[in-house]
Design an enzyme around this catalytic site. Structure first.
Site: not given
Ligand code: MHF
Ligand code: KIV
Length: 347
Positions: A139, A172, A245
């Site tokens: 990254d 990104e 994503e």
């Molecule tokens: N442990 C981890 N896994 C990940 O996939 C991840 C990270 N950390 N850190 C950086 C980003 C953040 N990510 C995420 C984290 C949470 C949601 C998620 O659950 N979104 C829901 C809830 C949002 C809300 O509460 O409004 C959604 O419906 O979008 C999405 C991507 C993906 N990436």
């Molecule tokens: C969730 C993946 C695609 C990422 O960007 C990361 O691990 O930082």
């Protein structure tokens, strides 16, 4: 090694294909699950024995593209250090991502934007030391390219120079109507021969601007048009793949069908060219909630806590360590001589 169960085959029969690390060809065969396990371990031994590692080679972008053109789903998983990278490599995942999610999953930061570049580089180096065929993508963390293109190019070169095994950077990119800066940056990297995997949709480095970790491309038709155009512009800029994503499955499939490079989805459904997951999430390494799009394939965190609790109990109850299996012996004659010497000294 990747495998897929086909409904029209016998229940215990598996069709599997792997990218040959020797000549880049796709090997397809049908076998039983037990045979599969045996072949899998033989291949792993051949690839990872420290004595024969010179014979194996790493997957290249050309290998990944060849698999993409044959319509075989691509696999990517993150890893953050020598141990986790070893697991990913031994499983022969196509690609290994040293993602800046490292900040949150392994280093305890609240966001990816806090991660210092020096700390990130230290982790990239430890990942790159794990042998195996997976193509390594690193990254570009927040702050490494935003201030100027030349600063960003220097940092991308820095990442590529950490190890010959870092094959690509990941950047990104925001929607093209608002982020001409990063689109141009990506073009400059590609022009200079630095392979770029783009990352669009939910871009965690911009989570503050996006209003949190929220699904993208589900509010209006214009939003999807913009995502699609951005994906096509990134292809034209020279990117060899794009992570997509957290966007609706239909939008991700549409984009995939309208670009000529692999799309690697996370929270983007099954219509992408491949999938990526964060290793800490998919192996259940940590307590707490995981995003909705995650499937937990393991419970390592739970298993680790249980094992540690048992260790503590056994030490406290003097069950561990036990003789003779955990202890070392000394010849009676040497011990007696030692006791004699000590007696003389005590006088
Ligand atoms: N442990 C981890 N896994 C990940 O996939 C991840 C990270 N950390 N850190 C950086 C980003 C953040 N990510 C995420 C984290 C949470 C949601 C998620 O659950 N979104 C829901 C809830 C949002 C809300 O509460 O409004 C959604 O419906 O979008 C999405 C991507 C993906 N990436
Ligand atoms: C969730 C993946 C695609 C990422 O960007 C990361 O691990 O930082």
């Amino acid at each position: 090694m990747f495998s897929r169960h086909y409904k029209d085959l016998q229940p215990r029969t598996v069709a599997f294909a792997r990218l040959s690390p020797y000549n880049g060809s796709i090997e397809l065969s049908i076998t039983t699950t037990t045979m599969f396990a045996r072949i899998n371990s033989t291949v792993a031994r051949r690839l990872y024995s420290s004595h024969s590692s010179a014979a194996a080679r790493n997957f290249t972008i050309a290998d990944i593209h060849s698999k993409y053109k044959q319509g075989i789903p691509l696999t990517m998983c993150t890893a953050y250090d020598y141990i986790t990278a070893g697991w990913v490599q031994q499983s022969q995942c196509d690609m290994l991502l040293v993602g800046d999610s490292l900040a949150m999953t392994s280093l305890g930061y609240d966001s990816t934007t806090e991660l210092p570049f020096e700390e990130f580089k230290y982790h990239v180096k430890s990942v790159a030391r794990a042998p195996g065929p997976s193509l390594i993508v690193a990254d570009m963390p927040f702050g490494t390219f935003e201030q100027s293109h030349s600063y960003g190019i220097a940092n991308a070169i820095d990442l590529m120079k950490l190890s010959s095994r870092v094959a690509s950077v990941k950047v990104e990119v925001g929607p093209h109507t608002r982020d001409t800066y990063t689109l141009e940056f990506v073009r400059k990297l590609c022009e200079r021969g630095i392979p770029v995997m783009a990352h669009i949709g939910l871009t965690p480095q911009r989570a503050n601007a996006l209003g949190g970790f929220k699904v993208q491309g589900n509010k209006s038709a214009e939003e999807i048009v913009e995502l699609c155009e951005t994906a096509q512009m990134l292809e034209r800029a020279g990117c060899w793949a794009s992570v997509i994503e957290c966007i609706p499955q239909r939008a991700a499939k549409y984009i995939t069908d309208h670009v000529g490079i692999p799309t690697i989805g996370i929270g983007a459904g099954s219509g992408t060219s491949g999938q990526v997951l964060v290793i800490a999430d998919m192996l259940g390494m940590q307590e707490g909630k995981v995003p909705k799009f995650v499937k937990k394939y393991g419970d390592l965190g739970d298993s680790a806590s249980k094992s540690l609790r048992q260790y503590i109990d056994e030490v406290e109850s003097r069950v561990f360590p036990r003789a003779p299996e955990h202890t070392f012996k000394i010849k009676d004659s040497i011990w007696e001589e030692f006791e004699q010497q000590m007696k003389l000294r005590d006088r």
